[in-house]
Scaffold this motif. Structure first.
Motif, mmCIF file in Angstrom:
data_model
loop_
_atom_site.group_PDB
_atom_site.id
_atom_site.type_symbol
_atom_site.label_atom_id
_atom_site.label_comp_id
_atom_site.label_asym_id
_atom_site.label_seq_id
_atom_site.Cartn_x
_atom_site.Cartn_y
_atom_site.Cartn_z
ATOM 1 N N VAL A 26 5.819 -4.833 2.700
ATOM 2 C CA VAL A 26 4.669 -4.008 3.055
ATOM 3 C C VAL A 26 4.122 -3.377 1.783
ATOM 4 O O VAL A 26 4.855 -2.744 1.029
ATOM 5 N N ASP A 27 2.829 -3.583 1.550
ATOM 6 C CA ASP A 27 2.146 -2.995 0.401
ATOM 7 C C ASP A 27 0.927 -2.247 0.926
ATOM 8 O O ASP A 27 -0.113 -2.836 1.203
ATOM 9 N N GLU A 28 1.052 -0.938 1.081
ATOM 10 C CA GLU A 28 -0.012 -0.134 1.679
ATOM 11 C C GLU A 28 -1.210 0.039 0.762
ATOM 12 O O GLU A 28 -2.235 0.584 1.184
ATOM 13 N N SER A 29 -1.115 -0.418 -0.477
ATOM 14 C CA SER A 29 -2.270 -0.332 -1.377
ATOM 15 C C SER A 29 -3.279 -1.447 -1.103
ATOM 16 O O SER A 29 -4.406 -1.384 -1.598
ATOM 17 N N ARG A 30 -2.895 -2.446 -0.328
ATOM 18 C CA ARG A 30 -3.797 -3.551 -0.028
ATOM 19 C C ARG A 30 -4.735 -3.174 1.118
ATOM 20 O O ARG A 30 -4.420 -2.316 1.941
ATOM 21 N N SER A 31 -5.872 -3.841 1.168
ATOM 22 C CA SER A 31 -6.847 -3.591 2.213
ATOM 23 C C SER A 31 -6.609 -4.547 3.370
ATOM 24 O O SER A 31 -5.927 -5.575 3.223
ATOM 25 N N PRO A 32 -7.170 -4.260 4.566
ATOM 26 C CA PRO A 32 -6.990 -5.158 5.709
ATOM 27 C C PRO A 32 -7.436 -6.576 5.394
ATOM 28 O O PRO A 32 -8.451 -6.806 4.747
ATOM 29 N N GLY A 70 6.434 5.103 -2.712
ATOM 30 C CA GLY A 70 6.733 4.827 -1.323
ATOM 31 C C GLY A 70 5.754 3.919 -0.619
ATOM 32 O O GLY A 70 5.891 3.673 0.583
ATOM 33 N N ARG A 71 4.772 3.369 -1.328
ATOM 34 C CA ARG A 71 3.769 2.526 -0.676
ATOM 35 C C ARG A 71 4.159 1.052 -0.661
ATOM 36 O O ARG A 71 3.511 0.259 0.014
ATOM 37 N N LEU A 72 5.190 0.689 -1.396
ATOM 38 C CA LEU A 72 5.701 -0.674 -1.399
ATOM 39 C C LEU A 72 7.134 -0.632 -0.885
ATOM 40 O O LEU A 72 7.977 0.076 -1.444
#
Length: 857
Positions: A398-404, A370-372
């Motif tokens: 949206v890829d929530e594994s990436r950093s700001p 669910g993070r992508l």
């Protein structure tokens, strides 16, 4: 820009109407403010609070207190502006500015609370629950992003991890302050109680609020966009969405590869949308009408992702965020027809009457965790979003594994790799390829990475509303397999897909000990024997035969005592891991996973054979029946005769007769194999231990042979059916000889020589010495290239010694011992004898000299 921030999901029920905001105006020694504190206060209460109110549709209201507004007090901080400029000095500089500003304000408020409307209520600004209270440090002068000597806009979190102290003498020292704190200060920001500290969020901005040209260049100053951007960092801990590491897309006017894209361009407040309208745009996407006085005056709305993070959009409410998931494998295609309401419209605004559900954002999960996922939203020129470069439907990955700053959100361009068509070079250089990234009817988004998914912008319903059609079919199913034991190609009851690497090695090319799981895997199964109490690597090879990728394939390995018909309780868990496989025919369709195993000899027992069981598990697999393989392993090389026990278990619910047959197809005729029994009956669940004896012949070179015993059963009313079997590798090793030569003794020095045959280079030989008094000690030596070795003893005591040699052997040759060899160390001259001899020599020389002189006279 933000520092020390992290994204956080904010539940709707945690949202508060009033958000405390403390404004702290500060000035440098070399900069005089151009605004009054009252103007700053009016600016924050008016335009800044108005933007927050607009984009939250009244959910957020800023409760502003501006220090010094009553008497125009700008708090002085030490140093000049350049001391706090970015200058490549990382996070230390803005943190120091925030610390100095808060300290100056706190001291002033404590010293003259009447003039400054009381002391600062620090507990009110604790970061305890979202939306978080915020502190705005507004400094005099510019915030030019081009100039390292000026100050960039920042949002920083200050807390216990910053080791700074409020130095004495403090105007107010809390009661009970420890003595050492009086010497060095106490934690800052000011704690409620001694020994406690708090975390506050500080946004750093400049007083100047209007863009301006100077010397032909535009100054990037803190306008409404900067205030809104940094305030969103502060109240929501939201991550930056622009590219922190490159700006090549803006400069070149073409969309580069994803690693060089600026991700969200002017579409997101936390991206570069805080500068809207920025050159070359005026309002409503008009190219070439940019007015510097409008710079940052219409910052973009927070993009859908940021609104979900803030809690302004509840992704648990399907009437707000509609989640369209891929149907389960083997299920029916998931189709959805929805109306997208533009984010600029109040949620209570009626949607067009077309008989469809109306939502604000559509979310399409891609990855199993669910993070992508994709987010789809509609944007239009309205309110603050009049500064957008275009309007239409936005699709974002949206890829929530990436950093700001590394692409958490990436706008999907409807025309990738195409520059915006504009004849003016100067204008084109200011255009961003994502400025025209909106999708419009009748365009269709069909990503290559998600097979079968289509998102159609089916109809423009007017006033920014769009009808969206989504088709999300089941993904092609995977078919994960491992070569099962007993398959036709390998020998019976072995698999080519499970093997062990250890540091044990056998010469002659039989075993490969390179620790490389991909190089020359042994097609017969075992590559190395198991090495008890040492590191082993268990290799499991698996592949995907299906047309769909296999995600999170579980690989589980267990071991059990050697035997046939094991029950589930016999298997002991070894380890497990997960792996992803690509579709059949792709480069990642086959993988080898490696599990480390250090087997305990006290638990397994030495001199045994074991079974390894590899089991796979994959959600939605087409054929779960090809996901198990078994391999037999041994922990040592068998010597003649080989005697190994194993067990046969009746797994059935009724008595059965069992038949055992030795497979001699791979054995030369001079290898003898015997079983204790070849036929017997077992009751349900009954188990019998048996023994197989293998007698290899004498060999001149190391050799390995596989001995297999097939087990079949007959329940009484059917023909015998195979139950399984056992397979063990038997290694026959030739003998070796270690030989000692007669030691060479010279007074107290002893030299021991010997050799090893066949010649083995750099292997250990153990020498055991026994002294004349019966005590002993052991010394180790290593052989030279020719197999010879030597040792030396200095100052050996007199008497009869013995020395024996042992070579422990290796997995190519058997061990060898040389019986003790005696040698004698003679007594050395005593001190009296030495002195006597010296005196006699002296007397002889003296007499000789006297005689020679008398003759010469």
């Amino acid at each position: 820009m933000s520092l020390l921030i992290s994204s956080i999901n904010l539940p709707t029920e945690a949202l508060a109407v009033d958000i405390p905001v403390l404004v702290v105006p500060v000035r440098f020694a070399d900069i005089s403010p151009e605004s009054t504190v009252a103007e700053i206060d009016a600016w924050v209460r008016g335009e800044v609070a108005g933007y927050i109110r607009e984009v939250s549709f009244g959910t957020f209201e800023l409760d502003v207190r501006t220090l010094g507004a009553r008497d125009d007090t700008w708090f002085a901080i030490p140093g000049v502006q350049a001391d706090y400029g970015a200058g490549g000095r990382g996070t230390e500089v803005p943190i120091r500015l925030a610390i100095d500003a808060l300290y100056a304000a706190d001291v002033a408020c404590d010293t003259d609370p009447d003039a400054l409307a009381g002391a600062i209520d620090w507990p009110r600004f604790d970061q305890t629950a979202p939306p978080y209270p915020a502190i705005l440090v507004v400094h005099a002068g510019h915030a030019d992003r081009r100039n390292n000597d000026s100050i960039h806009d920042w949002a920083v979190h200050l807390g216990a991890r910053e080791s700074f102290w409020k130095p004495p003498p403090s105007p107010t020292i809390p009661a009970g302050t420890p003595a050492d704190w009086l010497a060095r200060g106490y934690p800052w920001p000011v704690p409620d109680d001694i020994g406690q500290s708090r975390t506050v969020t500080v946004a750093i901005l400049s007083e100047t609020r209007v863009g301006a040209f100077e010397d032909g260049s535009l100054y990037y100053e803190s306008g409404l966009g900067s205030y809104a951007h940094e305030l969103m960092h502060a109240i929501g801990w939201l991550p930056d969405l622009y590219d922190l590491y490159s700006g090549f897309s803006d400069v070149l006017g073409v969309e580069l590869l994803s690693i060089d894209d600026d991700f969200t361009a002017r579409w997101a407040l936390l991206g570069n949308g805080d500068t809207n309208p920025s050159a070359p745009y005026g309002l409503r996407g008009s190219v070439g009408t940019f007015n510097p006085s409008e710079f940052e005056s219409r910052p973009a709305y927070p993009i859908g992702y940021s609104q979900i993070q803030l809690g302004l959009l509840d992704d648990a409410d399907r009437d707000v965020v509609r989640i369209v998931r891929r149907p389960p494998l083997g299920g029916s295609t998931n189709s959805a027809s929805l109306v997208l309401q533009p984010l600029e419209d109040d949620p209570s605004t009626p949607c067009p009457e077309v008989g469809l559900d109306c939502v604000r954002v559509i979310k399409i999960p891609v990855s199993s965790d669910g993070r992508l996922y994709y987010l789809i939203e509609a944007r239009k020129w309205q309110g603050s979003d009049e500064g957008l470069p275009d309007q239409g439907v936005l699709i974002a990955t949206v890829d929530e594994s990436r950093s700001p700053g590394r692409g958490i959100v990436r706008i999907v361009d409807d025309t990738p790799l195409e520059p915006i068509d504009d004849p003016g070079l100067m204008v084109r250089n200011a255009l961003n390829p994502l400025d025209d990234a909106t999708w419009k009817a009748p365009q269709v988004f069909a990503p290559d990475s998600v097979a079968g998914l289509t998102v159609s912008i089916a109809e423009d319903l007017g006033d920014g509303y769009h009808r969206i059609e989504i088709v999300y079919p089941p993904s092609p199913q995977p078919d994960v397999e491992i070569t099962p034991w007993g398959a036709p190609d390998p020998p019976p009851y072995k698999t080519v897909d499970v093997w062990i690497d250890s540091r044990i090695e056998l010469e002659g090319g039989l075993l490969l000990n390179d620790w490389d799981e991909y190089a020359n895997p042994d097609p017969l199964g075992n590559r190395d024997p198991l090495w008890l109490d040492h590191l082993n690597r268990v290799h499991v090879r698996l592949r995907n035969l299906g047309e769909g990728p296999a995600e999170d394939v579980e690989v589980r390995v267990s071991w059990a005592p050697f035997g046939a018909g094991q029950s589930p309780s016999d298997w002991q868990f070894l380890d497990q891991t997960t792996v992803d496989l690509g579709a059949a025919g792709g480069p990642d369709a086959e993988r080898v996973v490696v599990l480390d195993w250090t087997p305990d000899s006290s638990a397994l027992g030495a001199g045994q054979h074991f079974c390894l069981l590899a089991e796979l598990s994959c959600a939605g697999d087409l054929n779960p029946g090809n996901q198990q393989a078994q391999e037999n392993v041994t922990d040592e090389y068998a010597e003649s005769p080989v005697e190994h026990g194993f067990q046969i278990t009746n797994p059935g619910p009724q008595p059965a007769r069992f038949f055992l047959q030795v497979d001699r197809s791979s054995l030369p005729g001079d290898w003898a194999v015997e079983l204790e029994e070849y036929e017997f009956v077992l009751g349900p669940g009954e188990r019998r231990g048996l023994q197989v004896t293998v007698v290899p012949p004498t060999v001149s070179e190391p050799v390995m042979r596989t001995v297999s015993v097939r087990v079949s059963t007959d329940a009484g009313d059917v023909a015998p059916v195979p139950l399984g079997g056992i397979s063990l590798d038997v290694y026959a090793r030739p003998s070796s000889t270690v030989q000692l030569l007669e030691p060479v003794v010279t007074r107290g020095r002893v030299i021991v020589n010997g050799f090893l045959r066949p010649e083995r280079a750099d292997v250990p030989v153990i020498l055991r010495y026994v002294r004349p008094d019966g005590t002993s000690w052991v010394r180790g030596v290593r052989t030279r290239d020719d197999g010879q070795f030597s040792d030396r003893i200095e100052d050996a005591t007199t008497g009869t010694w013995r020395v024996a040699a042992t070579w422990p052997g290796d997995y190519a040759y058997r061990p060898s011992e040389c019986p003790p060899v005696p040698f004698t160390v003679s007594g050395r001259p005593t001190l009296v004898v030495v002195v006597t001899v010296a005196v006699l020599l002296f007397v002889a020389v003296f007499v000789f000299n006297r005689i020679r002189r008398s003759r010469s006279q």
